[in-house]
Design a protein around this motif. Sequence first.
Motif, PDB file in Angstrom:
ATOM      1  N   ILE A  96       0.905  -1.227  -0.031  1.00  0.00           N
ATOM      2  CA  ILE A  96      -0.075   0.057   0.106  1.00  0.00           C
ATOM      3  C   ILE A  96       0.937   1.225  -0.055  1.00  0.00           C
ATOM      4  O   ILE A  96       1.985   1.325   0.960  1.00  0.00           O
ATOM      5  N   LEU A  97       0.649   2.134  -0.939  1.00  0.00           N
ATOM      6  CA  LEU A  97       1.469   3.197  -1.132  1.00  0.00           C
ATOM      7  C   LEU A  97       0.601   4.567  -0.878  1.00  0.00           C
ATOM      8  O   LEU A  97      -0.418   4.482  -1.063  1.00  0.00           O
TER       9      LEU A  97
ATOM     10  N   PRO B 216       1.043   9.274  -0.469  1.00  0.00           N
ATOM     11  CA  PRO B 216       1.950  10.245  -0.646  1.00  0.00           C
ATOM     12  C   PRO B 216       2.706  10.451   0.641  1.00  0.00           C
ATOM     13  O   PRO B 216       2.326  10.129   1.741  1.00  0.00           O
ATOM     14  N   PRO B 217       3.840  10.986   0.579  1.00  0.00           N
ATOM     15  CA  PRO B 217       4.893  11.325   1.615  1.00  0.00           C
ATOM     16  C   PRO B 217       4.116  12.042   2.748  1.00  0.00           C
ATOM     17  O   PRO B 217       4.170  11.709   3.977  1.00  0.00           O
ATOM     18  N   ASP B 218       3.269  13.105   2.140  1.00  0.00           N
ATOM     19  CA  ASP B 218       2.635  13.952   3.288  1.00  0.00           C
ATOM     20  C   ASP B 218       1.577  13.029   4.006  1.00  0.00           C
ATOM     21  O   ASP B 218       1.566  13.311   5.161  1.00  0.00           O
ATOM     22  N   ALA B 219       1.003  12.036   3.300  1.00  0.00           N
ATOM     23  CA  ALA B 219      -0.007  11.298   4.161  1.00  0.00           C
ATOM     24  C   ALA B 219       0.713  10.633   5.183  1.00  0.00           C
ATOM     25  O   ALA B 219       0.191  10.157   6.486  1.00  0.00           O
ATOM     26  N   GLU B 220       2.028   9.952   4.857  1.00  0.00           N
ATOM     27  CA  GLU B 220       2.517   9.148   5.718  1.00  0.00           C
ATOM     28  C   GLU B 220       3.131   9.967   6.994  1.00  0.00           C
ATOM     29  O   GLU B 220       3.032   9.453   8.024  1.00  0.00           O
ATOM     30  N   THR B 221       3.607  11.203   6.804  1.00  0.00           N
ATOM     31  CA  THR B 221       3.977  12.092   7.795  1.00  0.00           C
ATOM     32  C   THR B 221       2.753  12.224   8.900  1.00  0.00           C
ATOM     33  O   THR B 221       2.771  12.090  10.087  1.00  0.00           O
ATOM     34  N   GLU B 222       1.715  12.694   8.187  1.00  0.00           N
ATOM     35  CA  GLU B 222       0.249  12.812   8.988  1.00  0.00           C
ATOM     36  C   GLU B 222       0.042  11.681   9.785  1.00  0.00           C
ATOM     37  O   GLU B 222      -0.328  11.866  11.111  1.00  0.00           O
ATOM     38  N   VAL B 223       0.159  10.520   9.407  1.00  0.00           N
ATOM     39  CA  VAL B 223      -0.156   9.173  10.087  1.00  0.00           C
ATOM     40  C   VAL B 223       0.757   9.190  11.116  1.00  0.00           C
ATOM     41  O   VAL B 223       0.278   8.967  12.226  1.00  0.00           O
ATOM     42  N   ARG B 224       2.043   9.478  10.853  1.00  0.00           N
ATOM     43  CA  ARG B 224       2.926   9.200  11.816  1.00  0.00           C
ATOM     44  C   ARG B 224       2.568  10.093  13.100  1.00  0.00           C
ATOM     45  O   ARG B 224       3.053   9.900  14.263  1.00  0.00           O
TER      46      ARG B 224
ATOM     47  N   ASP C 257       5.711   3.234  18.931  1.00  0.00           N
ATOM     48  CA  ASP C 257       6.160   1.928  18.364  1.00  0.00           C
ATOM     49  C   ASP C 257       4.996   1.038  17.782  1.00  0.00           C
ATOM     50  O   ASP C 257       5.325   0.188  17.384  1.00  0.00           O
ATOM     51  N   ASP C 258       3.931   1.738  17.779  1.00  0.00           N
ATOM     52  CA  ASP C 258       2.602   0.946  17.036  1.00  0.00           C
ATOM     53  C   ASP C 258       2.677   0.946  15.825  1.00  0.00           C
ATOM     54  O   ASP C 258       1.888   1.411  14.968  1.00  0.00           O
ATOM     55  N   GLU C 259       3.591   0.016  15.180  1.00  0.00           N
ATOM     56  CA  GLU C 259       3.744  -0.273  13.588  1.00  0.00           C
ATOM     57  C   GLU C 259       2.276  -0.791  13.210  1.00  0.00           C
ATOM     58  O   GLU C 259       2.160  -0.537  11.914  1.00  0.00           O
ATOM     59  N   ALA C 260       1.686  -1.825  13.829  1.00  0.00           N
ATOM     60  CA  ALA C 260       0.680  -2.402  13.155  1.00  0.00           C
ATOM     61  C   ALA C 260      -0.794  -1.438  13.121  1.00  0.00           C
ATOM     62  O   ALA C 260      -1.218  -1.208  12.175  1.00  0.00           O
ATOM     63  N   GLY C 261      -0.704  -0.273  14.255  1.00  0.00           N
ATOM     64  CA  GLY C 261      -1.665   0.735  14.122  1.00  0.00           C
ATOM     65  C   GLY C 261      -1.189   1.601  12.970  1.00  0.00           C
ATOM     66  O   GLY C 261      -2.174   2.214  12.590  1.00  0.00           O
TER      67      GLY C 261
ATOM     68  N   LEU D  62      -2.535   3.767   7.701  1.00  0.00           N
ATOM     69  CA  LEU D  62      -2.175   4.250   6.297  1.00  0.00           C
ATOM     70  C   LEU D  62      -3.007   3.388   5.213  1.00  0.00           C
ATOM     71  O   LEU D  62      -3.359   3.987   4.348  1.00  0.00           O
ATOM     72  N   ALA D  63      -3.430   2.158   5.542  1.00  0.00           N
ATOM     73  CA  ALA D  63      -4.257   1.611   4.522  1.00  0.00           C
ATOM     74  C   ALA D  63      -5.721   2.133   4.260  1.00  0.00           C
ATOM     75  O   ALA D  63      -6.191   2.049   3.390  1.00  0.00           O
ATOM     76  N   ALA D  64      -6.058   2.785   5.709  1.00  0.00           N
ATOM     77  CA  ALA D  64      -7.471   3.364   5.710  1.00  0.00           C
ATOM     78  C   ALA D  64      -7.299   4.933   5.294  1.00  0.00           C
ATOM     79  O   ALA D  64      -8.304   5.270   4.911  1.00  0.00           O
ATOM     80  N   HIS D  65      -6.204   5.316   4.865  1.00  0.00           N
ATOM     81  CA  HIS D  65      -6.057   6.594   4.382  1.00  0.00           C
ATOM     82  C   HIS D  65      -6.856   6.865   3.062  1.00  0.00           C
ATOM     83  O   HIS D  65      -6.548   6.050   2.026  1.00  0.00           O
TER      84      HIS D  65
END
Length: 195
Positions: A113-114, A116-124, A130-134, A139-142
């Motif tokens: 699942i890809l 955009p970098p901005d969305a990944e920053t927003e989710v982080r 450390d909640d990688e699963a969350g 990210l998958a639901a974005h």
Amino acid sequence: MSPDADPRSAPTSPRPSGLWRTVAEIERHVATDGWGAPLRLFALVRTADALDRDPGLARRLPPNVLDEARADPDHLTSVEQEGVPAVADLDELLGQLAWPDGVDGAALVVERILVPPDAETEVRAVTAGDDEAGRARALAAHPLAEDVRIAVGVLRDGRHECAVRSRSKDSDGEVATGADLVPGLVGALAATLQD
């Protein structure tokens, strides 16, 4: 081209490499199984060398493949690896792989699942440390998340090719190809071929 130009001297586009054709064929083959497939792993061998080692192989290959192998010494045959263990971490699997000398290269196909970098920053920013699963679920639901199928092939001499198909443009004509589409995955797969 000027009217006086000799059409035989017109530039031609380069012929696709054997590796490029093989990666494209592997991606199309895997695509016939639809989305949601596990990782698929392939050994790549030069067809002419395989025929020299096992002349009986000529009876098992389609005639068009034999003709292509005779015409192109770089023609590759892909051999899907059965029993690839299901692992949560692709790096862990690739770190355990080593190929014998008779294998000229390797290819793998994986879905990701890809975003955009901005969305990944927003989710982080909104998920716990450390909640990688969350983070993966978020990210998958974005709304900008995109399912992609990535096929990568690497040869021992360093040549590599990639093919990427997105679920939203799921047709053979929409597959993006190029050598450097996913350099991290290329490097990790190439490491499995190191002596």
